[in-house]
Design a protein around this motif. Structure first.
Motif, short mmCIF file in Angstrom:
data_model
loop_
_atom_site.label_atom_id
_atom_site.label_comp_id
_atom_site.label_asym_id
_atom_site.label_seq_id
_atom_site.Cartn_x
_atom_site.Cartn_y
_atom_site.Cartn_z
N TRP A 182 0.84 -1.20 0.00
CA TRP A 182 0.00 0.00 0.00
C TRP A 182 0.88 1.25 0.00
N SER A 183 0.61 2.15 -0.94
CA SER A 183 1.36 3.41 -1.00
C SER A 183 0.41 4.57 -1.19
N THR A 184 0.92 5.76 -0.87
CA THR A 184 0.21 6.99 -1.19
C THR A 184 1.09 7.74 -2.18
N VAL B 137 -6.59 1.83 -7.49
CA VAL B 137 -6.56 3.18 -6.91
C VAL B 137 -7.96 3.40 -6.37
N ARG C 260 -8.80 5.67 -3.78
CA ARG C 260 -9.05 6.97 -3.15
C ARG C 260 -8.23 8.01 -3.88
N GLU D 29 -3.52 13.64 -4.48
CA GLU D 29 -3.00 12.51 -3.71
C GLU D 29 -3.89 11.31 -4.00
N SER E 4 -4.30 6.76 -3.53
CA SER E 4 -3.81 5.52 -2.92
C SER E 4 -3.48 4.53 -4.01
N ASP F 47 -2.92 0.23 -4.28
CA ASP F 47 -2.95 -1.07 -3.61
C ASP F 47 -2.58 -2.11 -4.67
N LYS G 245 5.40 4.46 0.82
CA LYS G 245 4.94 3.08 1.01
C LYS G 245 4.69 2.88 2.49
#
Ligand SMILES: [Zn+2]
Length: 414
Positions: free
Chosen positions: A220-222, A270, A272, A288, A290, A292, A327
């Motif tokens: 999971w990363s932003t 993605v 969000r 921004e 997300s 996954d 991450k």
């Protein structure tokens, strides 16, 4: 099909009775961990466990444990488990069928006076879903020694900490003594879990159950892209640094890169996205979103992530954007035990059931137990692949097939 001793009627009754606890107005279930509904559920599950010949206790992570001794007290137990907490307005099958099938299996063993050397434990893990303290797999992480003080400080919507919730829940649970409840390698012989698939594969392929051979690990990363805010009416198209258009390019690339190998179970989502400052007539300054990414093969997953990162670089360069990738979860995929998978396959052959091997895209308590023991999972077909919803549904005919396969398999290992 040869029929085992498990009772379809009893199991169905238990599923329906448990589904009444925390029932919502649209026939969903809401049973958050360590709530009054959870307590009520534990009372009734405890009764069923006792009736199956299990001795019931709670460990200090709030896991409900039923245990039936074997003839050799020095041997480690074979464990069957899952969870009885739910998401907000979820369904009555997710988690519960694993616990109730476990009780049904022990009840059948007890009633048939089957002598077994190993103890059997049936466990309902505490807060698998993470819907109350926003942090799931609590009980199974605890059992394998991965809970920290930080996890106990997490608070719910009413600002009650998990520590307080555990401390005041009763059943002899004391979070100050968590250390005593940790199990280590060698203390559990095998771990089995029956669970609804939560995806459409079995329904599509026309199978009642599937044998899980691996659980995908998520990364999971932003991702943050920064450009330049501007007036939507006055800044000409060629002079813009629009991070939202850049994000659109990246998101399309995520889909393409994850679909790249049609034989691989790689998935990328993605889920969000937000634009700042977020106005109808403003070119966003930053965006921004997300990311996954999951796969069962850690190297293939890394390759896909590298390609996505390269795409983010390229898009940022060509559109004059700055980028930042953070991450925050990087979980290893889990392989189910080869010999337990073989054992499940053999049981299926014995019972005349055709069950494909498949991958779990979702995380389960089994994933954590794999740190200290060999694990195996059986998936049950669920309607339209829907879960975490009042629409969640699995036919009792399918659940009983999974339970019988597990019963046959557990008999080989106790
Ligand atoms: Zn579940």
């Amino acid at each position: 099909m040869k029929t085992a001793a498990v009772s379809k009627e009893r199991l169905n009754n238990h599923i329906n009775q448990l589904g009444e606890i925390g029932k919502t107005s649209d026939h969903g279930v809401q049973r958050l961990a360590l709530s009054n509904e959870d307590k009520e559920a534990r009372y009734i599950v405890t009764e069923w466990m006792k009736n199956a010949g299990l001795t019931v206790s709670h460990d200090h992570f709030g896991n409900l444990i039923g245990r039936k001794e074997g003839s050799d007290p020095s041997l480690p137990p074979v464990m069957i488990g899952s969870h009885i907490d739910s998401v907000r307005n979820g369904g009555k099958f997710d988690g519960t069928i694993g616990v109730l099938a476990g009780i049904e299996i022990v009840k059948s063993i007890t009633d048939a006076h089957i002598i077994h050397k190993h103890p059997i434990e049936v466990v309902a893990f505490c807060e698998e879903e993470g819907s109350r303290f926003n942090d799931g797999l609590f009980g199974s992480r605890g059992m394998v020694g991965k809970i920290t003080q930080q996890d106990l400080k997490k608070v719910d919507d009413h600002n009650q900490s998990r520590y307080e919730a555990l401390k005041t829940f009763g059943f002899g649970i004391n979070p100050d003594q968590m250390e005593d409840s940790i199990r280590t390698i060698g203390e559990i012989k095998h771990y089995f879990e029956l669970h609804i698939e939560q995806g459409p594969y079995l329904e599509k392929s026309g199978h009642a159950i599937g044998i899980v051979d691996g659980i995908a690990g998520p990364v999971w990363s932003t991702v943050k892209l920064t450009g330049e805010a501007g007036h939507a009416g006055t800044v000409p198209m060629e002079l813009r640094k629009d991070p939202l258009v850049g994000a659109a390019e990246v998101i399309l690339a995520v889909e393409n890169l994850c679909k790249g190998d049609s034989d691989a179970p790689t998935v990328g989502t993605v889920g969000r996205i937000s634009a700042f400052p977020g106005g109808n007539n403003i070119i966003p300054e930053s965006v921004e979103f997300s990311l996954d990414i999951r796969d069962i093969d850690v190297e293939r997953r890394s390759r896909v992530i590298q390609r996505i990162e390269k795409k983010i670089q390229e898009v940022s360069r060509s559109r004059n954007l700055e980028y930042k990738i953070e991450k925050y979860v990087d979980a290893l995929p889990v392989q189910c035990s080869h010999h337990l998978v073989q054992s499940l396959k053999q049981s299926c052959r014995n019972l005349g059931i055709d069950a494909p091997l498949m991958v779990s895209g979702a995380g389960h308590d089994a994933m954590l137990l794999a740190e200290i023991t060999e694990v195996a999972m059986v998936f049950v077909r669920c309607r339209h692949g829907i879960s975490h919803s009042p629409k969640e549904w699995a036919d009792i005919e399918d659940i009983i097939i999974g339970t019988e396969v597990l019963y046959e398999t557990v008999l080989q290992h106790i």
